[in-house]
Design an enzyme around this catalytic site. Structure first.
Site, PDB file in Angstrom:
ATOM      1  N   CYS A  15      14.212  40.574  63.010  1.00  0.00           N
ATOM      2  CA  CYS A  15      12.896  41.015  63.480  1.00  0.00           C
ATOM      3  C   CYS A  15      11.934  41.305  62.332  1.00  0.00           C
ATOM      4  O   CYS A  15      10.740  41.518  62.568  1.00  0.00           O
ATOM      5  CB  CYS A  15      13.049  42.238  64.372  1.00  0.00           C
ATOM      6  SG  CYS A  15      13.792  41.853  65.975  1.00  0.00           S
TER       7      CYS A  15
ATOM      8  N   ASP B 248       3.341  45.985  75.594  1.00  0.00           N
ATOM      9  CA  ASP B 248       4.653  46.371  76.103  1.00  0.00           C
ATOM     10  C   ASP B 248       5.728  45.375  75.713  1.00  0.00           C
ATOM     11  O   ASP B 248       5.458  44.335  75.099  1.00  0.00           O
ATOM     12  CB  ASP B 248       4.604  46.542  77.627  1.00  0.00           C
ATOM     13  CG  ASP B 248       4.874  47.971  78.048  1.00  0.00           C
ATOM     14  OD1 ASP B 248       5.930  48.498  77.663  1.00  0.00           O
ATOM     15  OD2 ASP B 248       4.033  48.562  78.737  1.00  0.00           O
ATOM     16  N   ASP B 249       6.966  45.677  76.109  1.00  0.00           N
ATOM     17  CA  ASP B 249       8.117  44.907  75.654  1.00  0.00           C
ATOM     18  C   ASP B 249       8.374  43.651  76.474  1.00  0.00           C
ATOM     19  O   ASP B 249       9.067  42.743  76.020  1.00  0.00           O
ATOM     20  CB  ASP B 249       9.371  45.795  75.678  1.00  0.00           C
ATOM     21  CG  ASP B 249       9.243  46.963  74.730  1.00  0.00           C
ATOM     22  OD1 ASP B 249       9.274  46.730  73.512  1.00  0.00           O
ATOM     23  OD2 ASP B 249       9.075  48.105  75.191  1.00  0.00           O
TER      24      ASP B 249
ATOM     25  N   ASP C  82      14.616  44.062  75.594  1.00  0.00           N
ATOM     26  CA  ASP C  82      13.260  44.178  76.133  1.00  0.00           C
ATOM     27  C   ASP C  82      13.253  44.452  77.631  1.00  0.00           C
ATOM     28  O   ASP C  82      12.361  45.122  78.149  1.00  0.00           O
ATOM     29  CB  ASP C  82      12.470  42.903  75.837  1.00  0.00           C
ATOM     30  CG  ASP C  82      12.013  42.829  74.389  1.00  0.00           C
ATOM     31  OD1 ASP C  82      11.959  43.881  73.736  1.00  0.00           O
ATOM     32  OD2 ASP C  82      11.714  41.719  73.924  1.00  0.00           O
TER      33      ASP C  82
ATOM     34  N   ASP D  42      11.328  49.800  72.849  1.00  0.00           N
ATOM     35  CA  ASP D  42      12.445  49.674  71.927  1.00  0.00           C
ATOM     36  C   ASP D  42      11.896  49.564  70.508  1.00  0.00           C
ATOM     37  O   ASP D  42      10.771  49.168  70.274  1.00  0.00           O
ATOM     38  CB  ASP D  42      13.395  48.518  72.286  1.00  0.00           C
ATOM     39  CG  ASP D  42      12.770  47.144  72.233  1.00  0.00           C
ATOM     40  OD1 ASP D  42      11.534  47.047  72.111  1.00  0.00           O
ATOM     41  OD2 ASP D  42      13.525  46.161  72.330  1.00  0.00           O
TER      42      ASP D  42
ATOM     43  N   GLY E 270      19.547  26.133  78.449  1.00  0.00           N
ATOM     44  CA  GLY E 270      18.523  26.549  77.514  1.00  0.00           C
ATOM     45  C   GLY E 270      17.873  25.361  76.849  1.00  0.00           C
ATOM     46  O   GLY E 270      17.774  24.271  77.431  1.00  0.00           O
TER      47      GLY E 270
ATOM     48  N   SER F 116      17.223  23.375  72.793  1.00  0.00           N
ATOM     49  CA  SER F 116      17.555  23.306  71.371  1.00  0.00           C
ATOM     50  C   SER F 116      16.651  22.297  70.680  1.00  0.00           C
ATOM     51  O   SER F 116      16.220  21.311  71.282  1.00  0.00           O
ATOM     52  CB  SER F 116      19.022  22.913  71.176  1.00  0.00           C
ATOM     53  OG  SER F 116      19.271  21.627  71.725  1.00  0.00           O
TER      54      SER F 116
END
Length: 330
Positions: free
Chosen positions: A19, A51-52, A92, A225, A140, A142
């Protein structure tokens, strides 16, 4: 894995790490200020309060929570990196008071430089954390990329009347921190030296699920967070959104073992310094520069900062009426 793949240091294939690679908050806000977000009456949480996650009301007295998070390696072990990145992305949803339902993988990989068997280990780590969270993980996307990156896009569910939001803080409420700080400086030391910090890995792979549930059970309505913008950065955003100020008791803030030593030896991420530079105009401090750097340290998969008392976790400050600087450190 074969012997030649176990010796490859994933952190050396990325210019930054975790992060701490986030776009600096000031730059990001300048970009977002020029956009007109799409929305409607059922969009309960958008970009306005920083916000998250996004939250949309749906039928049946429920709300959908949607977020995504991905980053370059913070550790060399591919399985641990996958676990850390997945826990960070799921965080999150927990930070909004939700429960993750389903996620998909986001993977970028330098196929010509890093064996794909390591990518399989990253995905395995992410899958194990999603399984522990009771979150479906299905497919997902890639791409071939010069730097390895991994994370998740996560969809969760929440009660629209029991959200944890950035803009719901009120003066007089204590501030609780559910994980120790210092992850940024330790990850930076790991990247530079190869030293391994098991406590830091344990902290980063711990889900914020129990902390979120405990915060809701205690009646909390405001939380965030603590990740790439550090405790001071995320607290400043919370105070600004809620129209309050905060006082931080620096002596009450917990740190991962070795964090102060890493700071003293100079392993401060550039992201942590940028965080402090961003918050400094809105800050009044009675502590030294080193303490401020730790409080602004860019965390990866950090804990929740809750406006309210959460049993079993330290109170590190209090929200107070707006009047002086947004954040005061004593």
């Amino acid at each position: 894995m074969t012997a030649d793949t176990t010796t490859q240091r994933l952190t050396q294939y990325a210019s930054g790490g975790g992060c701490a690679c986030k776009v600096p908050p000031g730059e990001l806000e300048r970009v977002l200020a020029g956009l007109t977000p799409a929305g409607g009456p059922d969009l309960l949480v958008g970009v306005e309060s920083g916000d998250d996650a996004a939250v949309v009301r749906i039928e049946g007295g429920r709300a959908v929570v949607l977020t995504t998070d991905f980053f370059t390696p913070v550790v060399d072990d591919p399985y641990d990196w996958g676990r850390i990145a997945a826990a960070n992305a799921l965080s999150d949803v927990y930070a909004m008071g939700g429960e993750p339902l389903v996620a998909v993988n986001l993977l970028a990989w330098p196929r010509d430089r890093v064996p794909f068997v390591l990518a399989a280990e990253v995905l395995r780590g992410g899958g194990d954390v999603a399984r522990a969270a009771g979150c479906h993980l299905a497919g997902g996307h890639s791409i071939d990329d010069p730097e390895p990156k991994y994370g998740l896009a996560v969809t969760g569910l929440a009660d629209p009347d029991r959200l944890l939001r950035n803009d719901s803080g009120v003066a007089g409420v204590p501030l609780t921190l559910t994980k120790p700080l210092g992850l940024g400086v330790l990850n930076n030391r790991h990247k530079a030296t190869g030293e391994v910090f098991p406590e830091a890995v344990e902290v980063m792979t711990t889900l914020n699920r129990d902390a979120s549930r405990a915060a809701l059970a205690a009646g909390a309505v405001c939380a965030t967070d603590v990740t790439g913008f550090g405790l001071l950065g995320h607290l400043f955003k919370l105070c600004r959104a809620s129209g309050v100020s905060a006082v931080v008791d620096a002596a009450a803030v917990p740190y991962v073992t070795g964090a102060r030593e890493a700071l003293a030896d100079g392993y401060v991420p550039g992201g942590s310094r940028r965080n402090l530079d961003w918050v400094r105009p809105h800050l009044e401090s009675g502590v030294g520069e080193d303490e401020l750097l730790l409080l602004a340290d860019a965390q990866t998969s950090g804990g929740l900062l809750v406006a309210g008392e959460v049993p079993g976790h330290p109170v590190v400050g209090q929200l107070v009426p707006r009047g002086g600087p947004p954040v005061t450190v004593r």
